[in-house]
Design an enzyme around this catalytic site. Structure first.
Site, PDB file in Angstrom:
ATOM      1  N   TYR A 130      34.686  12.090  21.178  1.00 41.78           N
ATOM      2  CA  TYR A 130      36.559  11.387  20.456  1.00 41.78           C
ATOM      3  C   TYR A 130      37.181  13.499  20.098  1.00 41.78           C
ATOM      4  CZ  TYR A 130      40.963  10.536  18.197  1.00 41.78           C
ATOM      5  OH  TYR A 130      42.688  10.808  18.147  1.00 41.78           O
ATOM      6  N   GLN A 192      42.665   3.080  17.836  1.00 41.92           N
ATOM      7  CA  GLN A 192      42.450   2.585  18.990  1.00 41.92           C
ATOM      8  C   GLN A 192      41.390   2.994  19.945  1.00 41.92           C
ATOM      9  OE1 GLN A 192      45.139   3.740  17.602  1.00 41.92           O
ATOM     10  NE2 GLN A 192      46.293   4.383  19.322  1.00 41.92           N
ATOM     11  N   ASN A 215      42.228  12.084  12.368  1.00 31.02           N
ATOM     12  CA  ASN A 215      42.369  11.225  11.176  1.00 31.02           C
ATOM     13  C   ASN A 215      41.498  11.154  10.567  1.00 31.02           C
ATOM     14  OD1 ASN A 215      43.218   9.787  12.209  1.00 31.02           O
ATOM     15  ND2 ASN A 215      45.364  10.523  13.147  1.00 31.02           N
ATOM     16  N   SER A 238      39.024  19.936   6.528  1.00 31.16           N
ATOM     17  CA  SER A 238      37.709  21.798   6.516  1.00 31.16           C
ATOM     18  C   SER A 238      38.171  22.031   5.056  1.00 31.16           C
ATOM     19  CB  SER A 238      38.482  22.144   7.634  1.00 31.16           C
ATOM     20  OG  SER A 238      37.374  22.752   7.926  1.00 31.16           O
ATOM     21  N   GLN A 260      41.381  29.094   7.751  1.00 29.66           N
ATOM     22  CA  GLN A 260      40.901  27.383   7.121  1.00 29.66           C
ATOM     23  C   GLN A 260      42.567  26.718   6.732  1.00 29.66           C
ATOM     24  OE1 GLN A 260      37.620  26.753   7.722  1.00 29.66           O
ATOM     25  NE2 GLN A 260      38.656  25.046   7.553  1.00 29.66           N
ATOM     26  N   HIS A 263      44.138  25.115   9.324  1.00 34.31           N
ATOM     27  CA  HIS A 263      44.127  23.165  10.010  1.00 34.31           C
ATOM     28  C   HIS A 263      44.851  22.317   9.520  1.00 34.31           C
ATOM     29  CE1 HIS A 263      40.310  24.412  12.545  1.00 34.31           C
ATOM     30  NE2 HIS A 263      40.303  25.112  11.824  1.00 34.31           N
ATOM     31  N   GLU A 328      31.771  22.568   3.783  1.00 34.72           N
ATOM     32  CA  GLU A 328      31.433  22.849   5.155  1.00 34.72           C
ATOM     33  C   GLU A 328      30.939  24.089   5.582  1.00 34.72           C
ATOM     34  OE1 GLU A 328      33.940  21.207   8.822  1.00 34.72           O
ATOM     35  OE2 GLU A 328      35.313  22.316   7.646  1.00 34.72           O
ATOM     36  N   HIS A 329      32.370  25.117   4.885  1.00 33.60           N
ATOM     37  CA  HIS A 329      32.019  26.121   5.594  1.00 33.60           C
ATOM     38  C   HIS A 329      31.573  27.639   5.053  1.00 33.60           C
ATOM     39  CE1 HIS A 329      34.685  24.512   9.034  1.00 33.60           C
ATOM     40  NE2 HIS A 329      33.787  25.291   9.617  1.00 33.60           N
ATOM     41  N   ASP A 362      33.091  29.209  14.817  1.00 30.20           N
ATOM     42  CA  ASP A 362      34.316  27.779  15.891  1.00 30.20           C
ATOM     43  C   ASP A 362      33.621  27.976  16.847  1.00 30.20           C
ATOM     44  OD1 ASP A 362      34.966  26.811  12.775  1.00 30.20           O
ATOM     45  OD2 ASP A 362      37.335  27.906  12.761  1.00 30.20           O
ATOM     46  N   GLU A 416       0.684 -10.135   2.602  1.00 30.06           N
ATOM     47  CA  GLU A 416       2.289 -10.440   2.965  1.00 30.06           C
ATOM     48  C   GLU A 416       2.306 -12.162   2.909  1.00 30.06           C
ATOM     49  OE1 GLU A 416       4.010  -7.016   5.199  1.00 30.06           O
ATOM     50  OE2 GLU A 416       3.057  -6.298   3.577  1.00 30.06           O
ATOM     51  N   HIS A 421       0.058 -12.217  11.793  1.00 32.88           N
ATOM     52  CA  HIS A 421       0.100 -11.435  12.162  1.00 32.88           C
ATOM     53  C   HIS A 421      -1.823 -11.168  12.251  1.00 32.88           C
ATOM     54  CE1 HIS A 421       4.133 -10.625  11.475  1.00 32.88           C
ATOM     55  NE2 HIS A 421       3.573  -9.115  11.538  1.00 32.88           N
TER      56      HIS A 421
END
Length: 432
Positions: A130, A192, A215, A238, A260, A263, A328-329, A362, A416, A421
């Site tokens: 995506y 979707q 998103n 981010s 940053q 974004h 994250e960074h 990046d 068990e 088995h």
């Protein structure tokens, strides 16, 4: 205005607030909407995709327009500059070289009594990527998601991205996809698209792994289809955390924070420093660089709500707060970054030294820029080749080896309450 905090308790509370910035009651209502979209795509296939593309993206498509045509892909190369094409190809080479170092190797071990054990790694048959649209085009995201899949050996790599005005897709995104080995591209976005990749429609094939950011609707859709397919992670907004000392350049630090914040309005930009004067200089420089910023409204909102400069007693305390936030960074803009590195336990990617801005990672350093957010770096890692592979255990016992352990297996099976088995081993032992 970037706020300055000097009290540690307040700093911890502020970092917690920023980390939890997407956890609110509105998510519950969004999840209900996403669930409805997923169910509609499951029932109606392409018809639901066309309906939601019209409703959410304002683009009316015909079924045959869902898949990007070969002529569109060819035309994309004519629409990008030579400089951009060269940059995409350089990034592809760098990223591919890095990920080829990470391909797990199958192995077999021959033990005593002809016992053979091992692991066999194989790629998934189909991967879904995506790539978000909206505020900007992201050819780098295409490269970072498609290249590990290609290196893993995935034979069919499917990409979905939302259509822009007049049903168009960004040519740089289309070029990056072709350069990275994507086999087919569909102009559909949002929840979707995730549903289509998970369950398949008349046009879009179902896949086995879905990766890529989006998103809140995309993220919730990935959460809901997990189990039907594998996913990379649930990406949040981010974030960057910069640890800087007195030798850091406030102009550079401010630029990194803004890089940053530009974004997304929910992006977080955090500075932690033992130098109070540096904090003040960075605050002033952020204001200065914002004055003529092309994305000022968006960036200013992120800085106002999720930007902060924290002044601490030492770099050791800075590392402690950073570990609690698990960014994250993480940028270590300090004189001796390798000395502080052993104290860093949680971060998606670590950028060492004053000449290594996050932008390097990046785009083309090589390591993946798809990273854990919202504190997930405490337990998660960057997107890698392994996400597109799975392993099967290999086990072979000779008659002699089975005879040696049969008694223990039978005892465990009986304990068990699984008599068959035990019987499956006992019958073989008797035959021996």
């Amino acid at each position: 205005m970037l706020r300055i905090i000097t009290e540690r308790t307040e700093a911890r509370a502020e970092l917690r607030r920023i980390c939890d910035r997407t956890h609110d009651e509105r998510v519950v209502h969004k999840e209900a909407t996403v669930r409805e979209v997923i169910q509609a795509v499951q029932r109606q296939g392409d018809r639901a995709l066309l309906h939601y593309t019209s409703e959410f993206d304002g683009q009316t498509l015909k079924p045959e327009e869902l898949r990007v045509s070969g002529s569109e892909l060819d035309a994309a190369y004519q629409q990008v500059s030579k400089e951009l094409l060269d940059a995409i190809r350089l990034a592809r080479v760098q990223v591919e070289a890095f990920h080829r170092q990470r391909v797990p190797k199958s192995w077999v071990q021959f033990g005593e009594n002809e016992v053979v054990l091992g692991k066999r790694y194989t790629p998934v048959d189909r991967a879904g990527l995506y790539v978000p649209g909206g505020r900007a085009a992201y050819p780098s995201t295409v490269l970072m998601n498609a290249i590990p899949a290609k290196v893993a050996g995935v034979p069919r790599i499917v990409m979905c991205t939302p259509p822009g005005p007049d049903k168009t897709l960004n040519p740089a995104v289309l070029v990056a996809a072709q350069e990275a080995g994507v086999t087919e591209i569909y102009r559909v976005g949002g929840a979707q698209a995730i549903a289509a990749l998970a369950y398949g429609t008349q046009t879009i094939p179902n896949v086995h792994v879905i990766t890529g950011p989006g998103n809140i609707y995309v993220t919730l859709a990935k959460k809901l289809v997990y189990g039907t397919v594998g996913i990379d992670s649930l990406a949040g907004p981010s974030e960057v955390l910069v640890i800087a000392d007195s030798q850091a350049n406030p102009v550079h630090v401010a630029a990194d924070l803004l890089a940053q914040a530009e974004h997304d309005p929910l992006a977080a930009a955090i500075l932690i420093t033992p130098d109070g004067n540096l904090a003040k200089q960075v605050v002033a420089e952020v204001e200065n660089q914002l004055a003529e910023h092309p994305r000022r409204t968006l960036t200013e909102k992120a800085i106002a709500h999720y930007g902060v400069a924290i002044v601490v007693e030492s770099l050791e305390v800075a590392a402690e707060l950073s570990n609690e936030f698990a960014p994250e960074h993480l940028e270590l803009e300090i004189a001796e970054p390798w000395d502080l590195l052993p104290q860093i336990r949680h971060a998606g990617a670590i950028f060492l030294g004053n000449s290594t801005p996050e932008a390097v990672g990046d785009y083309l350093a090589g390591p993946n820029h798809t990273l854990p957010t919202s504190g997930a770096a405490r337990y998660a890692s960057a997107l890698s080749v392994e996400v597109f592979m799975k392993h099967s255990s290999l086990i072979q016992y000779s008659p002699k080896a089975l005879q040696k352990v049969a008694g223990a297996i039978e005892v465990l099976a009986q304990a068990e309450g699984l008599p068959s088995h035990a019987e499956s081993v006992r019958l073989r032992r008797e035959n021996l």
